[in-house]
Scaffold this active site. Structure first.
Site, PDB file in Angstrom:
ATOM      1  CB  CYS A   2      10.939  66.786 -21.555  1.00  0.00           C
ATOM      2  SG  CYS A   2      11.475  66.832 -23.553  1.00  0.00           S
ATOM      3  NE  ARG A  27      12.789  64.149 -16.393  1.00  0.00           N
ATOM      4  CZ  ARG A  27      12.776  62.768 -16.053  1.00  0.00           C
ATOM      5  NH1 ARG A  27      13.639  62.434 -14.768  1.00  0.00           N
ATOM      6  NH2 ARG A  27      12.380  62.047 -16.354  1.00  0.00           N
ATOM      7  CD1 TRP A  74      17.899  65.042 -25.062  1.00  0.00           C
ATOM      8  CD2 TRP A  74      16.627  62.855 -24.889  1.00  0.00           C
ATOM      9  NE1 TRP A  74      18.688  63.564 -25.440  1.00  0.00           N
ATOM     10  CE2 TRP A  74      17.803  62.696 -25.989  1.00  0.00           C
ATOM     11  CE3 TRP A  74      15.054  62.373 -25.751  1.00  0.00           C
ATOM     12  CZ2 TRP A  74      17.830  61.349 -26.750  1.00  0.00           C
ATOM     13  CZ3 TRP A  74      15.673  61.437 -26.709  1.00  0.00           C
ATOM     14  CH2 TRP A  74      16.670  60.748 -27.242  1.00  0.00           C
ATOM     15  CG  ASN A 100       8.897  63.281 -20.160  1.00  0.00           C
ATOM     16  OD1 ASN A 100       9.495  62.633 -20.569  1.00  0.00           O
ATOM     17  ND2 ASN A 100       9.100  63.300 -19.061  1.00  0.00           N
ATOM     18  N   GLY A 101       7.640  63.011 -23.344  1.00  0.00           N
ATOM     19  CA  GLY A 101       7.043  61.722 -23.430  1.00  0.00           C
ATOM     20  C   GLY A 101       7.011  61.950 -24.852  1.00  0.00           C
ATOM     21  CD  GLU A 483      30.299  52.638 -16.023  1.00  0.00           C
ATOM     22  OE1 GLU A 483      29.909  51.992 -17.047  1.00  0.00           O
ATOM     23  OE2 GLU A 483      29.726  53.556 -15.842  1.00  0.00           O
ATOM     24  CE  LYS A 487      30.187  56.558 -16.349  1.00  0.00           C
ATOM     25  NZ  LYS A 487      28.844  55.821 -16.230  1.00  0.00           N
ATOM     26  CD  GLU A 490      27.841  58.148 -20.149  1.00  0.00           C
ATOM     27  OE1 GLU A 490      26.448  57.956 -20.333  1.00  0.00           O
ATOM     28  OE2 GLU A 490      28.684  57.937 -19.400  1.00  0.00           O
ATOM     29  CG  HIS A 506      39.013  36.413 -31.660  1.00  0.00           C
ATOM     30  ND1 HIS A 506      39.316  35.343 -32.299  1.00  0.00           N
ATOM     31  CD2 HIS A 506      39.957  36.180 -30.057  1.00  0.00           C
ATOM     32  CE1 HIS A 506      39.822  34.458 -31.530  1.00  0.00           C
ATOM     33  NE2 HIS A 506      39.892  34.268 -30.021  1.00  0.00           N
ATOM     34  CE  LYS A 605      22.062  60.330 -13.031  1.00  0.00           C
ATOM     35  NZ  LYS A 605      23.271  59.803 -13.795  1.00  0.00           N
TER      36      LYS A 605
HETATM   37  C1  F6R Z   1      26.124  56.032 -18.168  1.00  0.00           C
HETATM   38  C2  F6R Z   1      24.794  56.606 -17.830  1.00  0.00           C
HETATM   39  C3  F6R Z   1      23.459  55.583 -18.552  1.00  0.00           C
HETATM   40  C4  F6R Z   1      22.304  54.964 -18.001  1.00  0.00           C
HETATM   41  C5  F6R Z   1      21.418  54.043 -18.536  1.00  0.00           C
HETATM   42  C6  F6R Z   1      20.633  53.321 -18.016  1.00  0.00           C
HETATM   43  O1  F6R Z   1      26.110  56.709 -17.524  1.00  0.00           O
HETATM   44  O2  F6R Z   1      24.448  57.064 -17.354  1.00  0.00           O
HETATM   45  O3  F6R Z   1      24.161  54.525 -19.598  1.00  0.00           O
HETATM   46  O4  F6R Z   1      23.046  54.062 -16.771  1.00  0.00           O
HETATM   47  O5  F6R Z   1      20.594  54.956 -19.839  1.00  0.00           O
HETATM   48  O6  F6R Z   1      19.713  54.437 -16.773  1.00  0.00           O
HETATM   49  P1  F6R Z   1      18.999  54.096 -15.395  1.00  0.00           P
HETATM   50  O7  F6R Z   1      19.736  52.946 -14.627  1.00  0.00           O
HETATM   51  O8  F6R Z   1      18.524  54.694 -15.165  1.00  0.00           O
HETATM   52  O9  F6R Z   1      17.752  53.002 -15.479  1.00  0.00           O
END
Ligand code: F6R
Length: 610
Positions: A2, A27, A74, A100-101, A483, A487, A490, A506, A605
């Site tokens: 949020c 967020r 969120w 937020n929380g 990764e 990507k 996501e 395996h 985010k």
């Molecule tokens: C992937 C992504 C998430 C963050 C993860 C950690 O694209 O953005 O997997 O990498 O939530 O976030 P931070 O780096 O802010 O601790």
């Protein structure tokens, strides 16, 4: 998660809050709302959906208000509906709260408040805060009422509160969720992050856990949970607001992918001497003694940042003479690892606000382990909860999917590995010099890869309708396979799995057929023959192979259906160079599928809840 924003000043609050909410939308974006105070009249508007829908809802409302709150949600407790959107109010709609929380012990309070006749309108945990404030508020001292209301609550919060009877102030408080104050001329702000404030002011004050503040037009007052006044020096933030806008790119993600040469260069800048190979990290000087005594290193993080830690493990193991482990922060914290003052914990986080990572760091420090944070966002909670911080200088990352922050984390981890090794005498400066020279070429090589965007976009055209992908890599390309898969899933919502190439036989090999594309990452640097055999194994099962390689040759051409060529480089750059085409591939596939790239469904985010 949020995003929250509060404002007291002279500008039209409605427009200002809507603008701020657009910045905060990354967020959380399942519902949004605002509260405006005009004299003693409280106006509320909230709606399920994005900020644009809220803007539409209030477009005809003319308002002279110069005080207000805004929230973008969120969902945690209760689905994303109009009634669960913030702000939440007391029974008489005279107090408005945004949060937020998570309030972990909200339920008994809700039941008690309902038994005392309070009228609840939502399924959220947050609404109890409004009703508790109502019980403590005598119409004069809002700060005191907020302080008392928060006292028995457990969990995490950043809140902002308005009351119709206190028309010229916004009260904010923080415990475990981010909150920054912005100071202006005859106006003051509070928000969940710095980029939101940068459109209005560059002077900020960070709130610590357990602190509250009252924002008024002519100043802010900070207090601790006992009500004692606090003075904190404001800080000037360097980030230019312009860097946080799209600058003509279709999405923030694409802009941020293209900013990677700069993010990488800025993170390295002034941190090494090219001539001697010496690493210069003055921010770690207070830890020099501890680094000399360290007997074990843990790298901990979540998501993409965790994969950066995995890359570092592969690279550092070549010259570290002590064990290195990498753990997801969410697991590390509860797995009772042995920790003492000789265990160095390195926490990696773009936002510096990830609840799991913060939890791991608190646990480590409570058990005496020194903690170094690698963080992108200036002044984030993690920086204040660690013994030292090595900043990545990627600039604001707005797209939910992390790209340039990852590349900057890899650059910072290379530097940190060399720094520790030089301090401990495991590497001489002469030995690190060639590695540093090779890293200095990084920005140019990343730039070369970005020139291949059209080629990768054409590949995306061929594959964007597939529903499953496999990514294979080995050694330091194994985390890059993870990764690449992350990507893709996501932002395109395609099912993708990353595997260590050796693991293929395996189990995952059972998935391979003529429909299943496999992206294979293979470098001349290591285990070339082994990965080459894996490609053969996929082909033997009629799989489609997209090979990403820096060692193009006839053999590879023969077995691959498609090839993305990477410029040759040193081991220190290999993971950085290989990830760039995978980011572009995911981006263009998602674009063709028409998904919401910068704000993919169900994500946020910074994940500030566990
Ligand atoms: C992937 C992504 C998430 C963050 C993860 C950690 O694209 O953005 O997997 O990498 O939530 O976030 P931070 O780096 O802010 O601790």
């Amino acid at each position: 998660m949020c995003g929250i924003v509060g404002y007291v000043g002279q500008r039209p609050a409605k427009e200002l809050l809507l603008e701020a909410l657009k910045h905060l939308e990354y967020r959380g974006y399942d519902s949004a709302g605002i509260a405006l105070l005009e004299g003693n009249q409280l106006f509320l508007a909230k709606r399920a959906g994005k900020v644009s829908e809220l803007a539409e809802l209030v477009s005809k409302k003319s308002s002279q208000a110069t005080v207000g709150l805004g929230h973008t949600r969120w969902a945690t407790h209760g689905p994303p509906t109009d009634s669960n959107a913030h702000p939440h109010c007391d029974c008489h709609q005279k107090i408005a709260v945004i949060h937020n929380g998570i309030i972990e012990n909200y339920l008994p309070f809700k039941e008690e408040l309902q038994a005392r006749g309070h009228l609840f309108r939502s399924q959220t945990d947050s609404e109890v805060i409004a009703h508790l404030i109502e019980e403590h508020y005598d119409g004069t001292n809002l700060l005191e009422a907020v302080k008392r209301a928060l006292h028995p609550l457990r969990g995490a919060y950043a809140i902002a509160v308005l009351a119709a009877d206190s028309p010229d102030e916004v009260v904010v408080a923080r415990q475990g969720s981010p909150l920054v104050l912005g100071l202006g001329q005859n106006e003051n702000f509070a928000a969940s992050d710095i980029p939101t404030l940068l459109a209005f002011t560059k002077t900020v004050v960070f709130l610590n856990d357990g602190e509250l503040a009252v924002l008024r037009r002519h100043g802010v007052e900070l207090v601790d949970r006992e009500g004692r006044q606090i003075y904190r020096e404001p800080q000037q933030i360097e980030w230019n607001a312009v860097t946080a806008y799209k600058q003509g790119y279709k999405h923030f993600m694409l802009k941020e992918i293209h900013e990677q040469p700069l993010a990488f260069a800025n993170t390295l800048q002034n941190r090494y001497e090219l001539g001697t190979g010496r690493i210069i990290l003055p921010e770690l000087h207070t830890l020099t003694d501890k680094i000399h005594q360290v007997q074990m290193v843990y790298l901990t993080a979540m998501g993409t940042a965790y994969y950066a830690g995995l890359v570092a493990k592969y690279l550092w193991r070549e010259f570290f003479k002590i064990p290195i482990a990498v753990e997801l922060a969410s697991e590390f914290r509860y797995s009772k690892p042995y920790l003492d003052e000789h265990t160095l914990v390195i926490a990696i986080s773009q936002s510096g606000e990830t609840a799991d990572t913060l939890g791991a760091v608190r646990e480590a420090r409570a058990r005496g382990a020194p903690v170094i944070a690698i963080v992108n966002v200036a002044g984030a909670t993690l920086t204040r909860e660690s013994d030292a911080t090595l900043y990545t200088h990627a600039g604001p990352e707005i797209s939910v999917a992390s790209t340039k922050a990852f590349v900057a984390q890899l650059a910072a981890l290379n530097l940190l590995g060399f720094f520790i090794a030089q301090q401990r005498g495991w590497l001489s400066t002469g030995q690190t010099r060639p590695a540093i020279e090779s890293m200095a070429r990084g920005p140019t090589l990343i730039e070369q890869l970005l020139q291949k965007e059209h080629e990768i976009a054409r590949l995306a055209q061929i594959f964007y309708e597939k529903e499953h992908f496999l990514f294979l890599g080995r050694d330091l390309l194994y985390p890059i396979a993870l990764e690449g898969a992350l990507k893709l899933k996501e932002i395109s919502y395609i099912h993708a799995e990353g595997y260590a190439a050796g693991e293929l036989k395996h189990g995952p090999i059972a998935l391979i057929d003529a429909q299943m594309p496999t992206v294979v990452l293979v470098t001349k640097e290591s285990v070339y023959e082994k990965v080459f055999s894996n490609i053969e194994e996929v082909k033997a099962r009629r799989g489609i192979v997209i090979t990403v390689t820096d060692s193009l040759n006839r053999e590879i051409e023969h077995v691959s259906d498609f090839i993305i060529e990477i410029p040759q480089s040193s081991r220190w750059l290999v993971p950085i160079l290989f990830v760039v085409p995978l980011q572009l591939f995911a981006y263009h596939i998602a674009d063709l599928r028409g998904t919401d790239i910068d704000q993919p469904r169900n994500l946020a985010k910074s994940v500030t809840v566990e």
